[in-house]
Design an enzyme around this catalytic site. Structure first.
Site, PDB file in Angstrom:
ATOM      1  N   HIS A  37      80.729  90.319  10.369  1.00  0.00           N
ATOM      2  CA  HIS A  37      80.466  88.983   9.818  1.00  0.00           C
ATOM      3  C   HIS A  37      78.991  88.582   9.972  1.00  0.00           C
ATOM      4  CE1 HIS A  37      84.550  87.762   8.594  1.00  0.00           C
ATOM      5  NE2 HIS A  37      84.879  88.703   9.451  1.00  0.00           N
ATOM      6  N   GLU A 166      82.767  91.780  -7.000  1.00  0.00           N
ATOM      7  CA  GLU A 166      83.798  91.277  -6.083  1.00  0.00           C
ATOM      8  C   GLU A 166      83.655  89.767  -5.857  1.00  0.00           C
ATOM      9  OE1 GLU A 166      84.937  93.993  -3.155  1.00  0.00           O
ATOM     10  OE2 GLU A 166      86.173  92.552  -2.071  1.00  0.00           O
ATOM     11  N   ASP A 178      80.216  96.625   2.848  1.00  0.00           N
ATOM     12  CA  ASP A 178      81.175  97.672   2.486  1.00  0.00           C
ATOM     13  C   ASP A 178      80.696  98.498   1.300  1.00  0.00           C
ATOM     14  OD1 ASP A 178      82.519  96.295   4.410  1.00  0.00           O
ATOM     15  OD2 ASP A 178      84.018  95.443   3.072  1.00  0.00           O
ATOM     16  N   TYR A 230      88.356  83.853   5.472  1.00  0.00           N
ATOM     17  CA  TYR A 230      87.045  84.517   5.409  1.00  0.00           C
ATOM     18  C   TYR A 230      86.007  83.547   4.832  1.00  0.00           C
ATOM     19  CZ  TYR A 230      83.584  88.157   4.263  1.00  0.00           C
ATOM     20  OH  TYR A 230      82.443  88.911   4.162  1.00  0.00           O
TER      21      TYR A 230
HETATM   22  C1  GLA Z   1      84.657  92.437   5.051  1.00  0.00           C
HETATM   23  C2  GLA Z   1      83.596  92.131   4.015  1.00  0.00           C
HETATM   24  C3  GLA Z   1      82.207  92.523   4.525  1.00  0.00           C
HETATM   25  C4  GLA Z   1      81.949  91.967   5.908  1.00  0.00           C
HETATM   26  C5  GLA Z   1      83.122  92.250   6.835  1.00  0.00           C
HETATM   27  C6  GLA Z   1      82.960  91.596   8.164  1.00  0.00           C
HETATM   28  O1  GLA Z   1      84.780  93.828   5.211  1.00  0.00           O
HETATM   29  O2  GLA Z   1      83.860  92.824   2.823  1.00  0.00           O
HETATM   30  O3  GLA Z   1      81.229  92.097   3.610  1.00  0.00           O
HETATM   31  O4  GLA Z   1      81.645  90.608   5.863  1.00  0.00           O
HETATM   32  O5  GLA Z   1      84.345  91.830   6.273  1.00  0.00           O
HETATM   33  O6  GLA Z   1      81.910  92.152   8.860  1.00  0.00           O
END
Ligand code: GLA
Length: 390
Positions: A37, A166, A178, A230
């Site tokens: 995060h 996304e 990611d 989130y």
């Molecule tokens: C998910 C999101 C990422 C990141 C993580 C937490 O995987 O896709 O962008 O924020 O959570 O680190």
């Protein structure tokens, strides 16, 4: 990645679309070693690629038609989905097809001439396990279209386009980690990424050579980022940055954290979020420094501190993730933490090779005793990022 798997995906493409695909590509899922995060706060992350990949067989089309098929949906009962590239519009699709379509949409929005495609996808990245199955789908499609349409985009540029797909098309407010991990990781390395400018450093990460292992424990508790929590955390972090008068929480210096928290007064929620993000950035830099100094075992406690911060300050763990961490540590693990977005998904455990069996058994037994569904445990070795297979 086996040649057989690429051939099998190409064969299925032929059955579905009646012609050879122009090529086959793969993009991996990831685990994040540390830096959770932090990516939407312009901070640091340190993921590495898993051997699990999304594979795509793809051909171009010049008639504006986009045909999509996945081997993984409803035992293939989903069939071929046919869309028109001109009709693609944000937040109109709630199915898996939103990921590949979103990429086509984002490429076209960025001015790239993508005039259609036939795509067949097959993924071994577990979905909803916090291992970036959706980023793998996005990146494999982006890379295939980049190659076929000769768009000349680099890995990090494709990652940005996938993130836009996304954020805007799918409607999930995720950061950039990611997609960049899937696009840019290298085998045998963890990727130290500065999410502010996407500058990267490949850090050698060969645990086996030092007699250690990294386990991934998928709790099988499913999560989704388009759901509210989130986004709430992200909004809270942005509020914190605004209150502190900085562009992003990345700009709060480590030694100014206490003063910053004081300035936030009695907004306890924001204080906790800020404390997590700033200390987590510091933990990433600490892990990088330890790995560079050859003190690999010493990263264990830093990972565990990261978990405590996510559990107590960021409040995104769950009983299953905490049970993995507590049981692994009690069984002698060097460190353990949840990985990914939270609210379920997976944890990672750093352990001496000799302790892996005992720890795995202890975690499985603890899950049984707690009445949780059996977790899926596997060993993760840093694998290659996205690439063309044939
Ligand atoms: C998910 C999101 C990422 C990141 C993580 C937490 O995987 O896709 O962008 O924020 O959570 O680190």
């Amino acid at each position: 990645m086996s040649v057989e798997r690429a051939a099998a995906v190409a064969e299925r493409f032929r059955e579905l679309y009646g012609a050879e695909p122009e090529g086959v590509w793969a993009a991996p899922g990831r685990v994040n070693l540390i830096g959770e995060h932090t990516d939407y706060n312009d901070g640091f992350v340190m993921p590495f690629a898993l051997p699990h990949t999304a594979v795509a067989a793809v051909s171009r089309r010049d008639d504006g038609v986009l045909r999509l098929h996945s081997a993984d949906i409803d035992g293939e009962a989903g069939g071929v989905v046919e869309l028109r590239v001109d009709d693609l519009a944000p937040e109109t699709d709630r199915n898996w097809t939103a990921y590949p379509s979103g990429v086509v949409w984002a490429l076209r929005q960025a001015g790239h001439q993508v005039t259609g495609a036939d795509i067949h996808l097959a993924s071994t990245v577990p979905a909803g396990a916090g291992l970036s199955s959706s980023a793998a789908l996005e990146v494999v499609v982006a890379l295939a279209l980049n190659d076929l349409y000769e768009l000349g985009q680099k890995g990090w540029q494709l990652a940005r386009l996938c993130q836009r797909a996304e954020n805007v098309y799918v409607g999930a407010p995720v950061g950039i980690m990611d997609q960049t991990a899937s696009a840019c990781c290298e085998a045998g390395h963890a990727l130290f990424l500065d999410t502010r400018d996407l500058s990267q450093q490949q850090i050698p990460f060969d645990l086996a050579a030092e007699g250690m292992r990294l386990l991934v424990v998928d709790t099988q508790v499913k999560h989704s980022h388009s759901e509210g929590e989130y986004g709430k955390r992200r909004a809270g972090c942005e509020k914190g940055a605004a209150l502190l008068g900085v562009d992003a929480l990345r700009d709060v210096a480590y030694d100014e954290l206490d003063a910053a928290l004081e300035r936030l007064g009695d907004d306890e929620e924001v204080r906790r979020l800020v404390r997590h993000v700033v200390t987590e950035d510091q933990r990433v830099e600490r892990v990088v420094a330890l790995l560079e100094a050859g003190e690999t075992r010493a990263i264990g406690p830093v990972l565990t501190q990261g978990h405590a911060s996510l559990r107590d300050d960021f409040r995104i763990s769950c009983p299953e993730l905490d049970l993995v961490v507590d049981t692994a540590l009690a069984g002698g693990a060097l460190g353990a933490r949840m990985t990914g977005g939270g609210f379920g998904g997976s944890a990672i455990v750093l352990a001496e090779a000799a302790d892996v069996e005992t720890i795995t058994k202890a975690v499985e037994e603890a899950f049984g005793a707690a009445g949780f569904i059996a977790p899926r445990v596997f060993e993760a070795v840093p694998a290659a990022g996205a690439r063309r297979l044939s």
